[in-house]
Design an enzyme around this catalytic site. Structure first.
Site, mmCIF file in Angstrom:
data_model
loop_
_atom_site.group_PDB
_atom_site.id
_atom_site.type_symbol
_atom_site.label_atom_id
_atom_site.label_comp_id
_atom_site.label_asym_id
_atom_site.label_seq_id
_atom_site.Cartn_x
_atom_site.Cartn_y
_atom_site.Cartn_z
ATOM 1 N N THR A 70 2.497 -44.380 18.857
ATOM 2 C CA THR A 70 1.370 -44.416 19.912
ATOM 3 C C THR A 70 0.674 -45.483 20.479
ATOM 4 O O THR A 70 0.774 -46.427 19.752
ATOM 5 C CB THR A 70 0.304 -43.473 19.108
ATOM 6 O OG1 THR A 70 0.818 -42.024 18.718
ATOM 7 C CG2 THR A 70 -0.862 -43.154 19.751
ATOM 8 N N THR A 113 -3.177 -45.013 15.208
ATOM 9 C CA THR A 113 -1.728 -44.270 15.416
ATOM 10 C C THR A 113 -1.323 -44.028 13.798
ATOM 11 O O THR A 113 -1.931 -44.460 12.694
ATOM 12 C CB THR A 113 -0.990 -45.310 15.888
ATOM 13 O OG1 THR A 113 0.357 -45.083 15.971
ATOM 14 C CG2 THR A 113 -0.975 -46.773 15.099
ATOM 15 N N GLY A 131 -1.962 -33.456 17.689
ATOM 16 C CA GLY A 131 -2.036 -34.441 16.334
ATOM 17 C C GLY A 131 -3.281 -34.993 16.683
ATOM 18 O O GLY A 131 -4.223 -34.382 17.370
HETATM 19 N N1 ASP Z 1 -0.852 -40.031 15.869
HETATM 20 C C1 ASP Z 1 0.478 -39.383 16.430
HETATM 21 C C2 ASP Z 1 0.343 -38.062 16.219
HETATM 22 O O1 ASP Z 1 0.237 -37.711 15.126
HETATM 23 C C3 ASP Z 1 1.680 -39.959 16.413
HETATM 24 C C4 ASP Z 1 1.616 -41.821 16.355
HETATM 25 O O2 ASP Z 1 0.700 -42.195 16.370
HETATM 26 O O3 ASP Z 1 2.908 -42.205 16.202
HETATM 27 O O4 ASP Z 1 0.724 -37.302 17.245
#
Ligand code: ASP
Length: 291
Positions: A158, A209, A188
Protein backbone atom coordinates in the site's frame (compact mmCIF):
# COMPACT_ATOMS: atom_id res chain seq x y z
CA UNK A 1 12.10 -4.92 -5.96
CA UNK A 2 14.15 -3.06 -3.31
CA UNK A 3 15.61 -0.47 -5.68
CA UNK A 4 12.26 0.04 -7.38
CA UNK A 5 10.56 0.70 -4.04
CA UNK A 6 13.17 3.23 -2.92
CA UNK A 7 13.10 4.98 -6.30
CA UNK A 8 9.29 5.06 -6.13
CA UNK A 9 9.05 6.67 -2.71
CA UNK A 10 11.80 9.16 -3.62
CA UNK A 11 9.81 10.18 -6.71
CA UNK A 12 6.71 10.62 -4.58
CA UNK A 13 8.56 12.85 -2.10
CA UNK A 14 10.06 14.94 -4.91
CA UNK A 15 6.60 15.52 -6.36
CA UNK A 16 4.98 16.31 -3.03
CA UNK A 17 7.82 18.62 -2.11
CA UNK A 18 7.45 20.40 -5.46
CA UNK A 19 3.83 21.16 -4.60
CA UNK A 20 4.80 22.55 -1.18
CA UNK A 21 7.62 24.65 -2.68
CA UNK A 22 5.14 26.27 -5.01
CA UNK A 23 3.10 27.20 -1.95
CA UNK A 24 0.64 24.38 -2.52
CA UNK A 25 -1.31 22.88 0.36
CA UNK A 26 -0.43 19.75 2.31
CA UNK A 27 -3.61 18.28 0.85
CA UNK A 28 -2.42 18.85 -2.72
CA UNK A 29 1.04 17.52 -1.80
CA UNK A 30 -0.23 14.18 -0.44
CA UNK A 31 -2.60 13.75 -3.38
CA UNK A 32 0.16 14.30 -5.93
CA UNK A 33 2.63 12.10 -4.04
CA UNK A 34 0.13 9.24 -3.91
CA UNK A 35 -0.72 9.62 -7.61
CA UNK A 36 2.97 9.07 -8.42
CA UNK A 37 2.96 5.82 -6.44
CA UNK A 38 -0.42 4.68 -7.86
CA UNK A 39 1.07 5.13 -11.33
CA UNK A 40 4.18 3.15 -10.36
CA UNK A 41 3.57 -0.55 -10.91
CA UNK A 42 6.01 -1.41 -8.15
CA UNK A 43 3.39 -0.72 -5.51
CA UNK A 44 0.13 -2.29 -4.43
CA UNK A 45 -1.94 0.72 -5.57
CA UNK A 46 -3.45 1.65 -8.91
CA UNK A 47 -2.09 -0.37 -11.86
CA UNK A 48 0.04 -3.28 -10.69
CA UNK A 49 -2.00 -3.95 -7.53
CA UNK A 50 -2.57 -7.39 -6.08
CA UNK A 51 -5.48 -9.26 -7.66
CA UNK A 52 -8.48 -10.42 -5.70
CA UNK A 53 -9.79 -13.99 -5.69
CA UNK A 54 -11.61 -13.38 -8.99
CA UNK A 55 -8.50 -12.02 -10.69
CA UNK A 56 -9.66 -8.42 -10.59
CA UNK A 57 -8.07 -5.28 -9.18
CA UNK A 58 -10.23 -3.64 -6.48
CA UNK A 59 -8.90 -0.40 -5.08
CA UNK A 60 -9.48 1.61 -1.88
CA UNK A 61 -8.21 5.12 -1.05
CA UNK A 62 -8.71 7.89 1.48
CA UNK A 63 -7.49 11.49 1.72
CA UNK A 64 -7.98 13.71 4.77
CA UNK A 65 -7.40 17.38 5.53
CA UNK A 66 -6.07 18.06 9.03
CA UNK A 67 -7.20 21.70 9.01
CA UNK A 68 -10.92 21.09 8.43
CA UNK A 69 -11.22 17.32 9.03
CA UNK A 70 -12.79 17.03 5.62
CA UNK A 71 -12.19 13.61 4.11
CA UNK A 72 -12.91 11.69 0.94
CA UNK A 73 -12.79 7.93 0.52
CA UNK A 74 -13.49 5.33 -2.15
CA UNK A 75 -13.76 1.58 -1.68
CA UNK A 76 -13.84 -1.41 -4.04
CA UNK A 77 -13.44 0.64 -7.21
CA UNK A 78 -12.44 -1.28 -10.32
CA UNK A 79 -12.27 1.34 -13.06
CA UNK A 80 -10.15 4.16 -11.66
CA UNK A 81 -6.43 4.49 -12.38
CA UNK A 82 -6.00 6.95 -9.53
CA UNK A 83 -8.54 6.33 -6.77
CA UNK A 84 -6.94 9.11 -4.68
CA UNK A 85 -8.09 11.62 -7.35
CA UNK A 86 -11.67 10.46 -6.87
CA UNK A 87 -11.22 10.60 -3.09
CA UNK A 88 -10.01 14.19 -3.40
CA UNK A 89 -13.05 15.12 -5.51
CA UNK A 90 -15.30 13.66 -2.82
CA UNK A 91 -13.47 15.66 -0.15
CA UNK A 92 -13.72 18.89 -2.16
CA UNK A 93 -17.02 18.59 -3.97
CA UNK A 94 -19.36 16.30 -2.08
CA UNK A 95 -21.28 16.62 1.20
CA UNK A 96 -20.53 12.92 1.66
CA UNK A 97 -17.31 11.32 2.84
CA UNK A 98 -17.29 7.84 1.35
CA UNK A 99 -18.41 6.20 -1.88
CA UNK A 100 -18.04 2.55 -2.85
CA UNK A 101 -18.02 0.47 -5.99
CA UNK A 102 -20.10 1.63 -9.00
CA UNK A 103 -21.42 4.65 -7.11
CA UNK A 104 -17.87 5.84 -6.52
CA UNK A 105 -17.00 5.31 -10.17
CA UNK A 106 -20.12 7.18 -11.25
CA UNK A 107 -19.27 10.07 -8.91
CA UNK A 108 -15.76 10.19 -10.34
CA UNK A 109 -16.97 10.15 -13.94
CA UNK A 110 -19.48 12.90 -13.20
CA UNK A 111 -16.64 14.98 -11.79
CA UNK A 112 -14.42 14.71 -14.82
CA UNK A 113 -12.31 11.66 -13.93
CA UNK A 114 -12.06 9.24 -16.85
CA UNK A 115 -12.91 5.60 -16.17
CA UNK A 116 -10.64 2.81 -17.38
CA UNK A 117 -11.18 -0.90 -17.85
CA UNK A 118 -10.25 -3.22 -14.98
CA UNK A 119 -7.87 -5.00 -17.36
CA UNK A 120 -5.94 -1.72 -17.73
CA UNK A 121 -4.98 -2.07 -14.05
CA UNK A 122 -3.78 -5.67 -14.29
CA UNK A 123 -0.16 -6.53 -15.08
CA UNK A 124 1.31 -9.98 -15.94
CA UNK A 125 3.39 -10.11 -12.74
CA UNK A 126 0.19 -10.08 -10.68
CA UNK A 127 -1.59 -12.64 -12.85
CA UNK A 128 1.31 -15.03 -12.24
CA UNK A 129 1.44 -14.19 -8.53
CA UNK A 130 -2.26 -14.93 -8.04
CA UNK A 131 -2.06 -18.14 -10.06
CA UNK A 132 0.88 -19.37 -8.01
CA UNK A 133 -0.74 -18.38 -4.74
CA UNK A 134 -4.01 -20.11 -5.58
CA UNK A 135 -2.15 -23.19 -6.82
CA UNK A 136 -0.47 -23.53 -3.46
CA UNK A 137 -3.97 -23.72 -1.98
CA UNK A 138 -3.38 -20.87 0.38
CA UNK A 139 -0.57 -22.26 2.56
CA UNK A 140 -0.62 -19.07 4.63
CA UNK A 141 -4.08 -19.83 5.99
CA UNK A 142 -5.41 -16.57 4.66
CA UNK A 143 -3.47 -14.57 7.19
CA UNK A 144 -1.09 -13.02 4.72
CA UNK A 145 0.87 -10.73 6.96
CA UNK A 146 0.48 -12.52 10.27
CA UNK A 147 1.54 -16.01 9.37
CA UNK A 148 4.40 -15.20 7.06
CA UNK A 149 5.86 -11.76 7.62
CA UNK A 150 9.16 -12.82 6.10
CA UNK A 151 7.69 -13.79 2.78
CA UNK A 152 8.13 -10.62 0.80
CA UNK A 153 6.74 -12.23 -2.33
CA UNK A 154 3.26 -11.70 -0.94
CA UNK A 155 3.66 -8.08 0.04
CA UNK A 156 4.48 -5.13 -2.13
CA UNK A 157 2.74 -2.48 -0.28
CA UNK A 158 0.00 0.00 0.00
CA UNK A 159 1.12 3.59 -0.50
CA UNK A 160 0.67 6.58 1.78
CA UNK A 161 1.84 10.15 2.28
CA UNK A 162 1.71 12.78 5.02
CA UNK A 163 2.63 16.45 4.62
CA UNK A 164 2.87 19.77 6.44
CA UNK A 165 2.53 23.04 4.51
CA UNK A 166 3.60 26.67 5.07
CA UNK A 167 0.24 27.51 6.64
CA UNK A 168 0.84 24.89 9.33
CA UNK A 169 -1.75 22.47 7.99
CA UNK A 170 -1.20 18.73 7.76
CA UNK A 171 -2.84 16.12 5.52
CA UNK A 172 -2.68 12.39 4.86
CA UNK A 173 -3.58 10.05 2.01
CA UNK A 174 -3.50 6.26 1.61
CA UNK A 175 -4.19 4.14 -1.47
CA UNK A 176 -4.18 0.37 -1.94
CA UNK A 177 -5.10 -2.64 -3.98
CA UNK A 178 -5.58 -4.49 -0.70
CA UNK A 179 -4.34 -7.98 0.01
CA UNK A 180 -3.53 -10.77 -2.45
CA UNK A 181 -6.43 -13.13 -3.21
CA UNK A 182 -8.85 -11.09 -1.10
CA UNK A 183 -12.54 -11.90 -1.36
CA UNK A 184 -14.38 -9.63 -3.80
CA UNK A 185 -15.93 -6.75 -1.85
CA UNK A 186 -13.46 -7.05 1.01
CA UNK A 187 -12.45 -3.63 2.27
CA UNK A 188 -9.24 -3.17 4.25
CA UNK A 189 -8.07 -0.52 6.67
CA UNK A 190 -6.48 1.80 4.12
CA UNK A 191 -9.52 3.83 3.12
CA UNK A 192 -11.26 3.88 6.51
CA UNK A 193 -10.95 7.06 8.54
CA UNK A 194 -8.82 6.49 11.61
CA UNK A 195 -7.70 3.01 10.53
CA UNK A 196 -5.36 3.32 7.52
CA UNK A 197 -5.41 7.09 7.30
CA UNK A 198 -6.15 10.08 9.53
CA UNK A 199 -5.33 13.78 9.73
CA UNK A 200 -6.09 16.43 12.33
CA UNK A 201 -3.97 19.55 12.87
CA UNK A 202 -4.56 19.11 16.61
CA UNK A 203 -2.94 15.68 16.67
CA UNK A 204 -1.22 14.23 13.59
CA UNK A 205 -1.39 13.05 10.01
CA UNK A 206 -1.03 9.26 9.82
CA UNK A 207 -0.92 6.60 7.11
CA UNK A 208 -0.58 2.86 7.73
CA UNK A 209 0.18 -0.26 5.75
CA UNK A 210 0.02 -3.91 6.66
CA UNK A 211 -2.49 -6.64 7.08
CA UNK A 212 -5.68 -4.56 7.23
CA UNK A 213 -7.95 -6.54 9.51
CA UNK A 214 -5.87 -6.15 12.71
CA UNK A 215 -5.23 -2.48 11.91
CA UNK A 216 -8.97 -1.87 11.56
CA UNK A 217 -9.75 -3.54 14.87
CA UNK A 218 -7.39 -1.16 16.65
CA UNK A 219 -8.45 1.95 14.66
CA UNK A 220 -4.71 2.32 14.56
CA UNK A 221 -4.21 5.67 12.79
CA UNK A 222 -6.52 7.43 15.24
CA UNK A 223 -5.02 5.53 18.17
CA UNK A 224 -1.63 6.87 17.13
CA UNK A 225 -2.89 10.42 16.62
CA UNK A 226 -4.38 10.33 20.11
CA UNK A 227 -0.93 9.57 21.54
CA UNK A 228 0.28 12.84 19.96
CA UNK A 229 -2.60 14.78 21.51
CA UNK A 230 -1.55 13.31 24.85
CA UNK A 231 1.85 14.97 24.44
CA UNK A 232 4.02 12.28 22.86
CA UNK A 233 6.27 12.73 19.86
CA UNK A 234 5.41 11.07 16.53
CA UNK A 235 8.61 8.98 16.52
CA UNK A 236 7.62 7.38 19.82
CA UNK A 237 3.94 7.06 18.88
CA UNK A 238 4.81 5.35 15.57
CA UNK A 239 6.91 2.74 17.37
CA UNK A 240 4.29 2.29 20.07
CA UNK A 241 1.65 1.72 17.40
CA UNK A 242 3.71 -1.13 15.96
CA UNK A 243 4.20 -2.64 19.42
CA UNK A 244 0.48 -2.36 20.12
CA UNK A 245 -0.37 -3.93 16.74
CA UNK A 246 1.89 -6.90 17.44
CA UNK A 247 1.01 -7.38 21.09
CA UNK A 248 -2.73 -6.90 20.93
CA UNK A 249 -3.67 -8.63 17.67
CA UNK A 250 -0.43 -10.18 16.36
CA UNK A 251 -0.49 -7.75 13.43
CA UNK A 252 2.30 -6.71 11.09
CA UNK A 253 2.63 -3.47 9.21
CA UNK A 254 4.10 -0.02 9.03
CA UNK A 255 3.18 3.56 9.81
CA UNK A 256 4.18 7.15 8.99
CA UNK A 257 3.21 9.95 11.38
CA UNK A 258 3.66 13.74 11.16
CA UNK A 259 2.47 16.47 13.51
CA UNK A 260 1.78 20.13 12.73
CA UNK A 261 5.18 21.12 14.19
CA UNK A 262 7.05 19.01 11.68
CA UNK A 263 7.97 16.19 14.05
CA UNK A 264 7.60 12.84 12.35
CA UNK A 265 7.91 9.12 12.94
CA UNK A 266 8.41 6.12 10.66
CA UNK A 267 8.08 2.59 12.01
CA UNK A 268 7.34 -0.93 10.82
CA UNK A 269 7.46 -4.40 12.31
CA UNK A 270 7.74 -6.09 8.91
CA UNK A 271 11.29 -6.79 7.69
CA UNK A 272 11.02 -3.95 5.19
CA UNK A 273 8.97 -0.88 4.36
CA UNK A 274 10.12 1.67 1.78
CA UNK A 275 9.98 5.22 3.13
CA UNK A 276 11.30 8.64 2.19
CA UNK A 277 11.00 12.14 3.58
CA UNK A 278 12.14 15.64 2.89
CA UNK A 279 12.29 18.61 5.25
CA UNK A 280 13.91 22.06 5.00
CA UNK A 281 17.04 20.51 6.51
CA UNK A 282 17.23 17.01 5.21
CA UNK A 283 16.25 14.40 2.68
CA UNK A 284 16.43 10.67 3.31
CA UNK A 285 15.03 7.34 2.13
CA UNK A 286 15.31 3.74 3.24
CA UNK A 287 13.70 0.35 3.39
CA UNK A 288 15.25 -1.71 6.21
CA UNK A 289 14.14 -1.74 9.80
CA UNK A 290 16.34 0.49 11.90
CA UNK A 291 15.80 -0.99 15.36
N1 ASP B 1 -3.55 -2.43 4.46
C1 ASP B 1 -3.85 -3.00 3.18
C2 ASP B 1 -5.12 -3.78 3.26
O1 ASP B 1 -5.28 -4.56 4.18
C3 ASP B 1 -2.78 -3.85 2.60
C4 ASP B 1 -1.37 -3.30 2.66
O2 ASP B 1 -1.12 -2.34 3.38
O3 ASP B 1 -0.49 -3.82 1.94
O4 ASP B 1 -5.95 -3.65 2.40
Amino acid sequence: MVEAHIRGVRNAVATGWGVLERDGSALDAVEEAVVIMEDDETFDAGRGSFLNRDGKVQLDALIMDGATLRAGGVGCVERLRNPVRAARKILSESPHVYFVSEGAERFAAEHGIPLCKNEDLIIPREVVRLREYQAEANPHGGELFASSPDDMTISHDTVGAVALDRDGNIAAATSTGGTLNKAPGRLGDSSLIGCGCYANNESAAVSTTGWGEPIMKLVLAKWTADRITAGNLPAWAAQEAMNYLKQRVNGHGGIIVLDAHGHFGIAHNTPRMAWAYRSMQKEEAGIARRD
